[in-house]
Write a protein that holds these residues in place. Structure first.
Motif: not given
Length: 124
Positions: A30-31, A53-55, A77-79, A102-103
């Motif tokens: 998530s991070n 990381w935050g979408g 925990n899915t993309v 994270g970016l």
């Protein structure tokens, strides 16, 4: 053991749609930025899409911009990679990957955890 497992690939006609999923297990991502890359036979692996990381931030390769959409559900925990208006040139093995940062990033070298890949075949 950290694992990324892709699913959702298959055979589709040109103009069709597919939705790829990537489930992460072993630890949270998530991070971390997440991305999708693809590799066609005889070609190098290439960047397709990335999400921060935050979408909030996303990047796309020019070849898929406007047709593909990347998204993530950190609670699961899915993309995901929603692919529309598929073309034969989209045929490849698609890999999910977690980045060191994270970016969102287009740099394949910044991804250090990879799934096993899922085949996408688009017929003309």
């Amino acid at each position: 053991q950290v694992q990324l497992v892709e699913s959702g690939g298959g055979l589709v006609q040109a103009g069709g749609s597919l939705r790829l999923s990537c489930a992460a297990s072993g630890r949270t991502f998530s991070n971390k930025a997440m991305g999708w890359c693809r590799q066609a036979p005889g070609k190098e692996r290439e960047f397709v899409a990335s999400t921060s990381w935050g979408g909030v931030s996303t990047y796309y390769a020019d070849a898929v911009k406007g047709r593909f959409t990347i998204s993530r559900d950190n609670a699961k925990n899915t993309v995901y990679l929603q692919m529309e208006s598929l073309k034969p040139d989209d045929t490849a093995v698609y890999y999910c990957a977690a980045a060191k940062v994270g970016l969102a990033t287009r740099s394949v070298q910044l991804y250090d955890t990879w799934g096993q890949g899922t085949q996408v075949t688009v017929s003309s």
